[in-house]
Scaffold this motif. Structure first.
Motif, PDB file in Angstrom:
ATOM      1  N   ASN A  24      -5.949   0.407  -4.582  1.00 37.91           N
ATOM      2  CA  ASN A  24      -4.629  -0.064  -3.865  1.00 37.91           C
ATOM      3  C   ASN A  24      -4.844  -0.190  -2.431  1.00 37.91           C
ATOM      4  O   ASN A  24      -3.630  -0.858  -1.756  1.00 37.91           O
ATOM      5  CB  ASN A  24      -3.247   0.943  -4.345  1.00 37.91           C
ATOM      6  CG  ASN A  24      -2.949   0.825  -5.921  1.00 37.91           C
ATOM      7  OD1 ASN A  24      -2.974  -0.239  -6.347  1.00 37.91           O
ATOM      8  ND2 ASN A  24      -2.526   1.910  -6.327  1.00 37.91           N
ATOM      9  N   LEU A  25      -5.679   0.454  -1.770  1.00 34.42           N
ATOM     10  CA  LEU A  25      -5.902   0.380  -0.225  1.00 34.42           C
ATOM     11  C   LEU A  25      -6.250  -1.206  -0.026  1.00 34.42           C
ATOM     12  O   LEU A  25      -6.210  -1.422   1.076  1.00 34.42           O
ATOM     13  CB  LEU A  25      -6.986   1.310   0.127  1.00 34.42           C
ATOM     14  CG  LEU A  25      -6.503   2.848  -0.083  1.00 34.42           C
ATOM     15  CD1 LEU A  25      -7.717   3.454   0.436  1.00 34.42           C
ATOM     16  CD2 LEU A  25      -5.357   3.200   0.995  1.00 34.42           C
TER      17      LEU A  25
ATOM     18  N   PRO B 106      -7.918   4.233  -4.462  1.00 32.18           N
ATOM     19  CA  PRO B 106      -8.730   3.512  -3.862  1.00 32.18           C
ATOM     20  C   PRO B 106      -8.402   2.007  -3.964  1.00 32.18           C
ATOM     21  O   PRO B 106      -8.603   1.198  -3.047  1.00 32.18           O
ATOM     22  CB  PRO B 106     -10.013   3.945  -4.120  1.00 32.18           C
ATOM     23  CG  PRO B 106     -10.105   4.452  -5.554  1.00 32.18           C
ATOM     24  CD  PRO B 106      -8.717   4.963  -5.458  1.00 32.18           C
TER      25      PRO B 106
ATOM     26  N   ARG C  89      -2.314  -6.237   0.414  1.00 32.72           N
ATOM     27  CA  ARG C  89      -1.744  -6.744   1.379  1.00 32.72           C
ATOM     28  C   ARG C  89      -0.378  -7.470   1.001  1.00 32.72           C
ATOM     29  O   ARG C  89      -0.410  -8.252  -0.141  1.00 32.72           O
ATOM     30  CB  ARG C  89      -2.459  -7.745   2.404  1.00 32.72           C
ATOM     31  CG  ARG C  89      -3.783  -7.052   2.829  1.00 32.72           C
ATOM     32  CD  ARG C  89      -3.333  -5.967   3.665  1.00 32.72           C
ATOM     33  NE  ARG C  89      -4.729  -5.393   4.685  1.00 32.72           N
ATOM     34  CZ  ARG C  89      -5.640  -4.604   3.911  1.00 32.72           C
ATOM     35  NH1 ARG C  89      -5.177  -4.046   2.743  1.00 32.72           N
ATOM     36  NH2 ARG C  89      -6.596  -4.292   4.723  1.00 32.72           N
TER      37      ARG C  89
ATOM     38  N   GLU D 126       0.670   3.533  -3.404  1.00 32.77           N
ATOM     39  CA  GLU D 126       0.030   4.987  -3.053  1.00 32.77           C
ATOM     40  C   GLU D 126       1.098   5.983  -3.629  1.00 32.77           C
ATOM     41  O   GLU D 126       0.724   6.991  -4.044  1.00 32.77           O
ATOM     42  CB  GLU D 126      -0.431   5.054  -1.818  1.00 32.77           C
ATOM     43  CG  GLU D 126      -1.704   3.992  -1.401  1.00 32.77           C
ATOM     44  CD  GLU D 126      -2.818   4.348  -2.669  1.00 32.77           C
ATOM     45  OE1 GLU D 126      -2.783   4.908  -3.550  1.00 32.77           O
ATOM     46  OE2 GLU D 126      -4.120   3.719  -2.184  1.00 32.77           O
TER      47      GLU D 126
ATOM     48  N   ARG E 242       0.720  -1.223   0.066  1.00 28.60           N
ATOM     49  CA  ARG E 242       0.095   0.126   0.195  1.00 28.60           C
ATOM     50  C   ARG E 242       0.761   1.367  -0.022  1.00 28.60           C
ATOM     51  O   ARG E 242       0.455   2.141  -0.765  1.00 28.60           O
ATOM     52  CB  ARG E 242      -0.912  -0.082   1.201  1.00 28.60           C
ATOM     53  CG  ARG E 242      -2.265  -0.950   1.074  1.00 28.60           C
ATOM     54  CD  ARG E 242      -2.989  -1.037   2.278  1.00 28.60           C
ATOM     55  NE  ARG E 242      -2.477  -1.740   3.259  1.00 28.60           N
ATOM     56  CZ  ARG E 242      -2.763  -2.113   4.458  1.00 28.60           C
ATOM     57  NH1 ARG E 242      -3.987  -1.555   4.886  1.00 28.60           N
ATOM     58  NH2 ARG E 242      -2.114  -2.778   5.478  1.00 28.60           N
TER      59      ARG E 242
END
Length: 412
Positions: free
Chosen positions: A165-166, A163, A169, A61, A57
Motif C-alpha cells: 500500500n505504500l 508494504p 497514489r 495503512e 496510503r
C-alpha cells in the motif's frame, strides 16, 4: 482485494469452531459480524473524508492496522464483547478501507477510457481470494485450530498489504503520469476529445452539501441501497434455502463457490463492456441478473432441478457481480472533483444500510410466512428498482465513456 475482503469473509469459517468452543448463542456470536457491518456503514463517510485529505496510503495503512490488529487480537477472545471489538469494530472498519469502498475512492482516477475494465480486474481479486485463501484458512482451522488460522490471516494482512500500500497514489499526475498510461500531448498534437457532455454540471465544484441537494445523488443512493440489498439477501440465504427444498449440502456449498468463481470473468467482462456502452446499461444488466437469480430460486421450490440451480448461479455470479466493477465509476463521473471521497463515502453509508437490510428483511419475511417466496419476489422488485435508479442518475449524460465519445464530439 483478494486478501483485504476475504480476511473479513473468513469469519464464516471461524464461526463454527468458536461456537463449539464457547457454546454461546448463535445470534450473539454471529452478531459480531453484523455489528461490523454497522460499523462499516458508520465510518464510510469518515474514510471518504480521510481519502480527500490524506490520500490512499493513509486510508489503506489505517485499514491494515485495524484489520491486522483485530485478527491478531481475536485469538485472545474469552467473552463475546471481545469478538465484537476485534472481529466487529476493528476488522469491520478495516475492511471499509481495504475493500470495495476504499479502492473505489482512488482507483477510478487512474483510468478514463478503461475505467470499467481496470476496476473489474481489480475487484475480480475478491473471487480469486475466495477460491484460494478461504480453502487454506479452512485447512488451517482443521489442522491447528481457529486461533492459529486467525493469527495467520492477521500476519498475512500485515506483512503483504502494509508494504504494497505504500506504492499507492491518489492521482497519476502525482507521478508525472496521465490516466490510462497516455503520453503527454505534444504542442503539435490535435486537441484531445473531451468526454464531457454537460459542461455546466461537470464545471460545478461538487461539495458534499451541494451534492446532497441534487436528485442524482439520491437516485445513486437508492440504486446502491437496492444493489447491496439484493447482493447480501441471496448470499446469506441461498445455501439454507437449497437445503430446505431438498438439495444436498454439497450442492449448496458448490453453488456458493461457483458464484464467486463466475464473478471473476463476469466483473472483468462487464467492466470492460461498461467502457463501450455506458455504466447505466451494465448496472441494468447486473440488476436484471439478480432478478433472474431470485426468479430461479422461486422456481426451484416448484421444480427442484439442477438446471435451475445452474441458471441461478450463472445469473448471480456472471451478471449480478458486475455491479462492483462500476460502483466507483458511476459516482466519479457525476461528482468528479476534490470532494469525491466524501460524497462516495456518504453514498456507501446508504449502500451498506441496504446490505444490512437485505438479509434481515428476507429472514424476517421467512419467519412471518414460513417460506422464502414473498421475500424473493420482493427482491425481484428491488433488483428492477436498482437498475431504474441508476438509469435515472444518468452518469452517461454528464461524461461519455470511451465507446460513446462520438456523442461528446457532436456536443462540441
Amino acid at each position: 482485494m483478494a486478501i483485504g475482503v476475504n480476511a473479513r469473509t473468513a469469519f464464516s469459517l471461524f464461526y463454527p469452531p468458536i461456537l463449539s468452543e464457547f457454546h454461546w448463542e448463535r445470534g450473539v456470536t454471529a452478531g459480531a459480524f453484523s455489528f461490523g457491518f454497522v460499523v462499516s456503514a458508520a465510518v464510510s463517510p469518515l474514510i471518504g473524508r480521510l481519502m480527500d485529505r490524506g490520500g490512499p496510503r493513509a486510508v489503506m495503512e489505517l485499514g491494515v492496522a485495524l484489520m491486522a490488529g483485530g485478527l491478531l487480537l481475536a485469538p485472545l477472545t474469552t467473552a463475546p464483547w471481545h469478538l465484537y471489538i476485534t472481529i466487529g469494530v476493528m476488522v469491520g472498519a478495516g475492511s471499509v478501507c481495504l475493500g470495495y469502498s476504499g479502492q473505489s475512492l482512488f482507483l477510478p482516477n487512474w483510468f478514463i477510457r478503461r475505467r470499467g475494465l481496470a476496476m473489474g480486474i481489480a475487484f475480480a481479486g475478491v473471487g480469486i481470494g475466495s477460491v484460494t485463501l478461504l480453502p487454506w484458512v479452512q485447512h488451517l482451522i482443521e489442522v491447528t485450530g481457529w486461533r492459529t488460522a486467525c493469527t495467520a490471516m492477521g500476519l498475512m494482512v500485515l506483512i503483504v498489504l502494509a508494504p504494497v500500500n505504500l506504492l499507492l497514489r491518489k492521482h497519476p499526475e502525482e507521478m508525472g503520469l496521465l490516466p490510462d498510461g497516455d503520453a503527454a500531448p505534444l504542442t503539435t498534437s490535435a486537441k484531445p476529445v473531451s468526454n464531457i457532455l454537460d459542461p455546466v454540471w461537470a464545471g460545478t465544484d461538487w461539495t458534499l452539501p451541494r451534492a446532497l441537494r441534487t436528485a442524482r445523488f439520491w437516485w445513486i443512493a437508492l440504486g446502491y441501497f437496492c444493489g447491496l440489498y439484493i447482493w447480501y439477501a441471496v448470499q446469506v440465504h441461498q445455501t439454507k434455502y437449497l437445503l430446505d427444498i431438498g438439495f444436498s449440502p454439497n450442492v449448496g456449498v458448490w453453488a456458493l463457490g461457483v458464484v464467486s468463481l463466475l464473478g471473476i470473468p463476469g466483473q472483468i467482462a462487464l467492466g470492460h463492456l461498461s467502457d463501450r456502452i455506458g455504466r447505466e446499461a451494465i448496472w441494468a444488466i447486473s440488476s436484471f441478473g439478480f432478478a433472474i437469480c431470485f426468479a430461479a430460486l422461486i422456481g426451484l421450490k416448484y421444480s427442484p432441478s439442477l438446471a435451475l440451480v445452474y441458471l441461478m448461479v450463472f445469473a448471480q455470479g456472471a451478471l449480478g457481480y458486475g455491479l462492483t466493477s462500476i460502483m466507483g465509476a458511476v459516482v466519479l463521473e457525476i461528482f468528479q472533483g476534490p470532494h469525491y471521497g466524501s460524497i462516495f463515502g456518504c453514498v456507501m453509508l446508504v449502500a451498506l444500510a441496504g446490505g444490512a437490510a437485505g438479509p434481515w428483511v428476507t429472514g424476517s419475511l421467512y419467519d412471518l410466512t414460513g417460506d422464502y417466496t414473498l421475500a424473493f419476489a420482493i427482491a425481484i422488485g428491488v433488483s428492477l428498482l436498482s437498475g431504474i435508479a441508476i438509469w435515472q442518475a444518468s452518469p452517461g449524460k454528464v461524461r461519455a465513456v470511451a465507446g460513446r465519445l462520438h456523442k461528446a464530439q457532436v456536443a462540441d
